[in-house]
Design an enzyme around this catalytic site. Structure first.
Site, PDB file in Angstrom:
ATOM      1  N   CYS A   1      34.219  33.189  44.631  1.00  0.00           N
ATOM      2  CA  CYS A   1      34.719  34.210  43.730  1.00  0.00           C
ATOM      3  C   CYS A   1      33.504  34.980  43.235  1.00  0.00           C
ATOM      4  CB  CYS A   1      35.449  33.547  42.572  1.00  0.00           C
ATOM      5  SG  CYS A   1      35.684  34.633  41.167  1.00  0.00           S
TER       6      CYS A   1
ATOM      7  N   ARG B   1      40.198  33.910  57.108  1.00  0.00           N
ATOM      8  CA  ARG B   1      40.128  35.289  56.594  1.00  0.00           C
ATOM      9  C   ARG B   1      39.533  35.293  55.185  1.00  0.00           C
ATOM     10  NH1 ARG B   1      40.940  38.471  52.379  1.00  0.00           N
ATOM     11  NH2 ARG B   1      42.937  37.408  51.988  1.00  0.00           N
ATOM     12  N   ASP B   2      40.257  34.766  54.225  1.00  0.00           N
ATOM     13  CA  ASP B   2      39.802  34.788  52.829  1.00  0.00           C
ATOM     14  C   ASP B   2      38.475  34.046  52.685  1.00  0.00           C
ATOM     15  OD1 ASP B   2      39.828  35.284  50.133  1.00  0.00           O
ATOM     16  OD2 ASP B   2      41.544  34.024  49.670  1.00  0.00           O
TER      17      ASP B   2
ATOM     18  N   HIS C   1      43.055  29.318  43.527  1.00  0.00           N
ATOM     19  CA  HIS C   1      41.622  29.040  43.657  1.00  0.00           C
ATOM     20  C   HIS C   1      41.288  27.875  42.728  1.00  0.00           C
ATOM     21  CE1 HIS C   1      39.823  32.669  45.853  1.00  0.00           C
ATOM     22  NE2 HIS C   1      41.117  32.690  46.068  1.00  0.00           N
TER      23      HIS C   1
ATOM     24  N   HIS D   1      48.995  31.029  45.916  1.00  0.00           N
ATOM     25  CA  HIS D   1      47.619  31.112  46.423  1.00  0.00           C
ATOM     26  C   HIS D   1      46.683  30.800  45.250  1.00  0.00           C
ATOM     27  CE1 HIS D   1      44.389  33.196  48.920  1.00  0.00           C
ATOM     28  NE2 HIS D   1      43.853  33.259  47.714  1.00  0.00           N
TER      29      HIS D   1
ATOM     30  N   ASN E   1      38.860  28.972  47.193  1.00  0.00           N
ATOM     31  CA  ASN E   1      40.260  28.612  47.396  1.00  0.00           C
ATOM     32  C   ASN E   1      40.426  27.098  47.269  1.00  0.00           C
ATOM     33  OD1 ASN E   1      41.747  31.125  48.739  1.00  0.00           O
ATOM     34  ND2 ASN E   1      39.665  31.084  49.546  1.00  0.00           N
TER      35      ASN E   1
END
Lengths: 324, 324
Positions: free
Chosen positions: B245, B19-20, B214, B212, B254
């Site tokens: 990003c 997803r991300d 990055h 979470h 991530n």
């Protein structure tokens, strides 16, 4: 003492990009560019700069200008200007050029030493003994680096006892002023690093010890912090993170100087390094080398280098509030 | 309790690449490829997989096949299949497709919330309240993610009190089953992470908490370890480290699932994840996405995946020994 809060503890950052980094490049960086790079780094507060290597120009053509570089740079007091030397001939050249320190290297494992240096470890050690005596006689500091201290890409695990035994011999038989434990191909992991540095410190509480990590498997910064918690305070790092590993095409090289300084300064450590200056110099590397570098901070900027809000933020807000 | 030795402690790894990660890609990955990717990941022991996002197909076309993906995957017992939902409509779609969990998102700062979600934070919170009630009524778990919990790319520092206040409201007013603190643009650093997670744990000792991170500025793994030492045991990560990003072109996204698992397993943590399987799946990504990924372990291999010694090692040794 926890690594998570720096509490203004001093950490010494030693630049190796101009030797270890450039040595891994295919391109010859022109001598005047090398000198300009080192001169730019010299004013930034690094504890040491490994300027070049007095190696065979035939074996490593990209460092063929070692004399010109070492003689051409401007020396800033407080920075140690070091040079890699593989043998007596290299040491003589380095001493002639006024290096503050010679850096001697051998491997912790027989296979890596034979493959890389074409000698048995005992032969290498015998050679280093001559080199060390020569340097000490000339009043030049001696650093001895042990490659593969955290694992060998060909033999695998390296016993901690092997590493400590070589460190013992470097101290007692070579009279090393300082020792570097090198994670040559990025095999070190934080638990191991913490244990090994702790064992080193139990034996030599005050000996000058450098940790040389590669970020090959993404564990570089974690290894630095694991080492700090065990009592280390000196780290090699490479501008832009240059310096690849022949066994891992595409993987990153040495830990990146600016990424390391950025993290440590945020954590409250005192590196004494001008981070903004470092990033500015690092951003010159892609043009110089012809390729991108692994540096994260050079790309993303420092943590609090902010980005503008959308130009129409107030309109967005007005539309949002009108919706209710 | 130190982070440096895992001592078989369980760490839950939650995959967000599908997803991300994919949301940050320009290319639409074909539905059957997405399903194959998730099915391959499902058998590897990940605690949770964020399968997709039930977002507007116009806003995010690369996730336009959310229904087909969520319905098409094979479910493995013990893995939680989660989906991002931005609103009631998204939640209805996710529930219809049998998602185990809906993941709700808002930002810790007003500017980022307005810029990203076109609503004030209070409006977002009001919307999440409806979504959470709907999901709870349908027996679906609710995770609430707070973006920019470690800093906002537009506002800068975010007060710890702000983060804890939102976490309080997520628990008491939304009835969140779990909360994720997101370092959306890689601004978190280990000292801060350690402090914030410690404060969270002092208030909610047993609440399900995900971090979470990055790796935008190279601090991902160090942040994971800082969080573990403060009492965290759940981490989002992305296969191959995909998920860029928008504020840092060229920077990594991530934290990388296989790099994180590789490091934690070496350190003696129990992630329950099949690392070799993970690396194999990750190595399919470059062909699928049309570009290299930030993964280090996919390139360099695991620490003890050794390389052959030179074929002529014995000849090198014989020549070396003959020299003395």
């Amino acid at each position: 003492m926890t690594a998570w809060n720096g509490n203004r503890r001093r950490i010494h950052i030693q630049e190796v990009g101009t030797r270890d980094g450039l040595q891994a490049e295919c391109t010859f960086v022109p001598t005047e560019e090398k000198i300009a790079l080192i001169d730019a780094l010299s004013s930034l507060g690094l504890a040491k700069i490994e300027v070049t290597g007095f190696v065979s120009p035939k074996a490593i053509p990209v460092l063929a200008d070692a004399e010109a570089v070492m003689k051409g740079i401007r020396r800033v007091p407080g920075t140690v200007y070091s040079a890699l030397v593989p043998n007596v001939r290299g040491a003589e050249r380095a001493i002639d050029c006024g290096a503050d320190e010679v850096n001697l290297v051998m491997s912790a494992t027989e296979t890596h030493n034979l493959a890389n240096l074409r000698m048995t470890r005992e032969q290498s050690f015998g050679g280093l003994r001559e080199v060390a005596a020569l340097a000490r006689g000339a009043g030049v500091r001696v650093n001895v680096s042990l490659s593969c201290a955290f694992g060998c890409p060909m033999e695998g695990e390296v016993e901690m006892a092997t590493v400590l035994d070589w460190a013992e011999r470097f101290h007692t038989q070579l009279g090393a002023d300082s020792i570097t434990l090198c994670d040559t191909t990025g095999m070190g992991y934080p638990t191991q690093v913490n244990t090994l540095v702790r064992a080193f410190r139990e034996r030599w509480a005050d000996a000058a010890l450098t940790l040389h990590f590669h970020n090959t498997r993404g564990m570089g910064l974690a290894n630095v912090l694991a080492a700090i918690e065990a009592g280390a305070d000196r780290f090699d790092a490479s501008l832009g993170g240059i310096g690849g590993c022949p066994y891992a095409p595409g993987a990153t090289g040495n830990i990146c100087t600016e990424d390391t300084v950025h993290a440590l300064e945020l954590m409250g450590y005192d590196t004494g390094v001008d981070l903004a200056g470092l990033v500015a110099v690092s951003r010159r590397l892609p043009a110089l080398l012809g390729h991108d570098t692994p540096s994260q901070v050079a790309k993303a900027g420092q943590r609090l280098q902010l980005h503008p809000a959308p130009h129409d933020l107030e309109a967005i807000r007005a539309r949002a509030e009108a919706r209710i």
